[in-house]
Write a protein that holds these residues in place. Structure first.
Motif, PDB file in Angstrom:
ATOM      1  N   ILE A 102       7.883  -9.343   3.096  1.00 25.13           N
ATOM      2  CA  ILE A 102       8.581  -8.840   4.338  1.00 25.13           C
ATOM      3  C   ILE A 102       8.380  -7.902   4.197  1.00 25.13           C
ATOM      4  CG2 ILE A 102      11.129  -8.906   5.152  1.00 25.13           C
ATOM      5  CD1 ILE A 102       9.443 -11.465   6.501  1.00 25.13           C
ATOM      6  N   HIS A 103       8.290  -6.899   5.039  1.00 23.93           N
ATOM      7  CA  HIS A 103       8.446  -5.175   5.142  1.00 23.93           C
ATOM      8  C   HIS A 103      10.156  -4.965   4.296  1.00 23.93           C
ATOM      9  CE1 HIS A 103       7.751  -0.890   5.808  1.00 23.93           C
ATOM     10  NE2 HIS A 103       8.581  -1.104   6.047  1.00 23.93           N
ATOM     11  N   GLN A 104       9.665  -3.654   3.390  1.00 28.92           N
ATOM     12  CA  GLN A 104      11.438  -3.207   2.863  1.00 28.92           C
ATOM     13  C   GLN A 104      12.081  -2.810   3.745  1.00 28.92           C
ATOM     14  OE1 GLN A 104       9.320  -1.010  -0.287  1.00 28.92           O
ATOM     15  NE2 GLN A 104      10.027   0.590   1.113  1.00 28.92           N
ATOM     16  N   PRO A 119       9.991  -8.823  -0.812  1.00 28.59           N
ATOM     17  CA  PRO A 119      10.046  -6.920  -0.625  1.00 28.59           C
ATOM     18  C   PRO A 119       8.592  -6.463  -0.538  1.00 28.59           C
ATOM     19  CG  PRO A 119      12.030  -7.335  -1.385  1.00 28.59           C
ATOM     20  CD  PRO A 119      10.771  -7.964  -2.115  1.00 28.59           C
ATOM     21  N   THR A 120       8.107  -6.156   0.626  1.00 30.52           N
ATOM     22  CA  THR A 120       6.678  -4.712   0.450  1.00 30.52           C
ATOM     23  C   THR A 120       6.736  -3.527   1.334  1.00 30.52           C
ATOM     24  OG1 THR A 120       5.541  -7.102   0.112  1.00 30.52           O
ATOM     25  CG2 THR A 120       4.042  -5.413   0.739  1.00 30.52           C
ATOM     26  N   ASN A 121       6.040  -2.531   0.443  1.00 28.16           N
ATOM     27  CA  ASN A 121       6.330  -1.526   1.807  1.00 28.16           C
ATOM     28  C   ASN A 121       4.745  -1.454   2.556  1.00 28.16           C
ATOM     29  OD1 ASN A 121       5.808   1.087   2.873  1.00 28.16           O
ATOM     30  ND2 ASN A 121       5.712   1.974   0.976  1.00 28.16           N
ATOM     31  N   PHE A 122       4.627  -1.654   3.728  1.00 31.99           N
ATOM     32  CA  PHE A 122       3.437  -2.057   4.102  1.00 31.99           C
ATOM     33  C   PHE A 122       2.517  -1.151   5.111  1.00 31.99           C
ATOM     34  CE2 PHE A 122       4.799  -6.516   4.739  1.00 31.99           C
ATOM     35  CZ  PHE A 122       3.877  -7.379   4.316  1.00 31.99           C
ATOM     36  N   ARG A 123       3.546   0.213   4.892  1.00 34.74           N
ATOM     37  CA  ARG A 123       2.982   1.312   5.084  1.00 34.74           C
ATOM     38  C   ARG A 123       2.185   1.685   4.811  1.00 34.74           C
ATOM     39  NH1 ARG A 123       9.272   2.444   5.923  1.00 34.74           N
ATOM     40  NH2 ARG A 123       9.299   2.261   8.701  1.00 34.74           N
ATOM     41  N   ASP A 124       2.047   1.937   3.304  1.00 34.95           N
ATOM     42  CA  ASP A 124       0.673   1.986   2.218  1.00 34.95           C
ATOM     43  C   ASP A 124       0.294   1.191   2.446  1.00 34.95           C
ATOM     44  OD1 ASP A 124      -0.955   2.488   0.804  1.00 34.95           O
ATOM     45  OD2 ASP A 124       0.436   3.334  -1.088  1.00 34.95           O
ATOM     46  N   ASP A 140       1.504  -1.313   9.821  1.00 39.71           N
ATOM     47  CA  ASP A 140       2.528  -1.737  11.058  1.00 39.71           C
ATOM     48  C   ASP A 140       3.097  -2.912  10.618  1.00 39.71           C
ATOM     49  OD1 ASP A 140       0.602  -2.124  12.134  1.00 39.71           O
ATOM     50  OD2 ASP A 140       1.115  -2.182  14.498  1.00 39.71           O
ATOM     51  N   THR A 141       2.216  -3.893  10.013  1.00 44.97           N
ATOM     52  CA  THR A 141       2.538  -5.206   9.446  1.00 44.97           C
ATOM     53  C   THR A 141       3.948  -5.527   9.294  1.00 44.97           C
ATOM     54  OG1 THR A 141       0.228  -5.736   8.509  1.00 44.97           O
ATOM     55  CG2 THR A 141       1.933  -6.780   8.146  1.00 44.97           C
ATOM     56  N   PHE A 142       4.781  -6.465   9.179  1.00 48.07           N
ATOM     57  CA  PHE A 142       6.145  -6.357   9.013  1.00 48.07           C
ATOM     58  C   PHE A 142       6.221  -7.883   8.419  1.00 48.07           C
ATOM     59  CE2 PHE A 142       6.644  -9.027  12.789  1.00 48.07           C
ATOM     60  CZ  PHE A 142       6.844 -10.364  12.580  1.00 48.07           C
TER      61      PHE A 142
END
Length: 412
Positions: free
Chosen positions: A138-140, A162-167, A197-199
């Motif tokens: 899930i996007h952090q 939690p994941t930073n999908f912006r990178d 832009d993945t969430f």
């Protein structure tokens, strides 16, 4: 006019509404009731098995050649997991598409049955060489409600990371490394592409490592031709074996059926080999009741078999599977009143289900030379899996459909 993302991603968005502050988890008391009706849960598994044949036929229509391999129980579990918290008629629409409404069970009990069925698979991993599970990234920036987090973990045994999908490159590496570690390096490069832009990214997997074991110490590997069709062949390592199998003919499928068990647990594999009809004709005729009829024919016997060493791996986008099942968003005022529809920007998502299957003789002690020509084996029936066939792997304890597919190339 609605944007393309909402036309495809609405189901996932409303399914996530229970993750955000201010929304109530529809199933917050779901896992508190430990009472499970096993008969009802076997009915759910039976329904999934029936649906899996219909889904397979649609996959076969889209791909007339090539391998097919998917896990019915894992794919359906992923769809139901994403439907948790859906508003309006969306969840009912999903149950109808999956035929689970025909079980006559309340929606909450269906989810509890999946909790029970998935738990049974997880418990069996040590015995059956089976690994399965899922992880939700899930996007952090999304805040998770504690109760909702418990629901995901308890009902579907999913981890939420939690994941930073912006990178996107770092997020892809995080997911792939996590899945590789979780599966002891059996799954590598689960994700090949990920938008920044993945969430949400839901990774679902099943790995089954079967063994071909001789009951009579007569087993060796020989290079043999596998017929691909149109006079094409490939030379493959093939296990030549004398063992105890279930073997019978299914006349209305014009096929030979060989049923293989590791002798451990309740996981069995059906190999369905067309006799005098084409594989596509077999696919058109096949129904799940055929498997129920096969069980009635079970009769162990000594058989000489030639089985190519199998190493299969297929990954499916669950959204495309939902399209095949007829699961589409339901747009109406009730559904559009979801808080997430009002407050969440348009984003991308990734939901993958990966199935892996191997079948070999590793860990056994093959004989030093050919033994099938010996006199005591001369009258035994001989079965060669030397042309395209269907495979169905099932846990008989709860009728759980683990894997279903078509084998055209045993090494892909």
């Amino acid at each position: 006019m609605m944007t393309p993302f909402f036309s495809h991603g609405f189901l996932l968005l409303v399914g996530l509404c229970y993750l955000l502050p201010g929304t109530q988890a529809t199933y917050e008391g779901l896992y508190n009731d430990s009472g499970i009706n096993r008969f009802h849960c076997r009915k759910v598994a039976l329904t999934v098995s029936n649906v899996s044949i219909s889904l397979y036929k649609q996959m076969a229509q889209k791909s007339r050649s090539g391998n097919i391999l998917f896990s019915p129980i894992r794919v359906v579990a992923s769809i139901l997991m994403l439907s948790l918290g859906a508003k309006g008629k969306v969840s009912q629409h999903i149950l109808e598409a999956l035929k689970l409404n025909k079980t006559g069970l309340p929606e909450a009990e269906i989810h509890r049955c999946f909790q029970y069925l998935l738990h049974a698979i997880n418990q069996a991993t040590e015995v059956t060489s089976l690994k399965s599970g899922n992880s939700m990234f899930i996007h952090q920036d999304l805040k998770l409600v504690d109760k909702s987090l418990e629901t995901i973990k308890d009902l579907y045994f999913s981890e939420v990371i939690p994941t930073n999908f912006r990178d996107s490159n770092r997020a892809k590496a995080q997911i792939n490394n996590y899945m590789m570690k979780k599966t002891n390096k059996e799954i590598v490069d689960m994700v090949n592409e990920l938008k920044n832009d993945t969430f949400l990214a839901l990774m679902d997997y099943i790995v089954w490592n079967g063994k071909i074991i001789s009951n009579f110490y007569c087993q060796f590997i020989k290079m043999e031709d596998f017929y691909l069709g149109r006079k094409q062949t490939m030379n493959l390592p093939t296990v030549n074996n004398v063992g105890v199998y279930h073997l019978f003919q299914v006349s209305n499928l014009s096929s030979t059926v060989l049923v293989h068990s590791n002798g451990q647990g309740s996981v069995i594999a059906y190999f369905i080999i067309p006799d005098n009809i084409k594989l596509h004709q077999l696919e058109q005729r096949l129904t799940y009741p055929h498997f129920r009829q096969m069980i009635q024919k079970f009769s162990l016997r000594m058989v000489k078999v030639h089985i190519p060493i199998l190493s299969l791996s297929e990954t499916y986008d669950v959204e495309s599977v939902m399209d095949l099942l007829g699961i589409t968003p339901v747009f109406n005022e009730e559904a559009n009143s979801s808080e997430i529809m009002q407050n969440t920007p348009q984003k991308s998502f990734k939901v993958l289900s990966k199935a892996m299957l191997t079948l070999d003789d590793k860990g056994t002690n093959p004989t030093k030379g050919p033994c099938l020509g010996q006199k005591q084996w001369s009258d035994l029936p001989l079965v060669k899996l030397n042309r395209p066939f269907l495979i169905f792997i099932q846990d008989l304890t709860n009728n759980i459909p683990l894997l279903l597919g078509r084998v055209v190339d045993p090494r892909k």
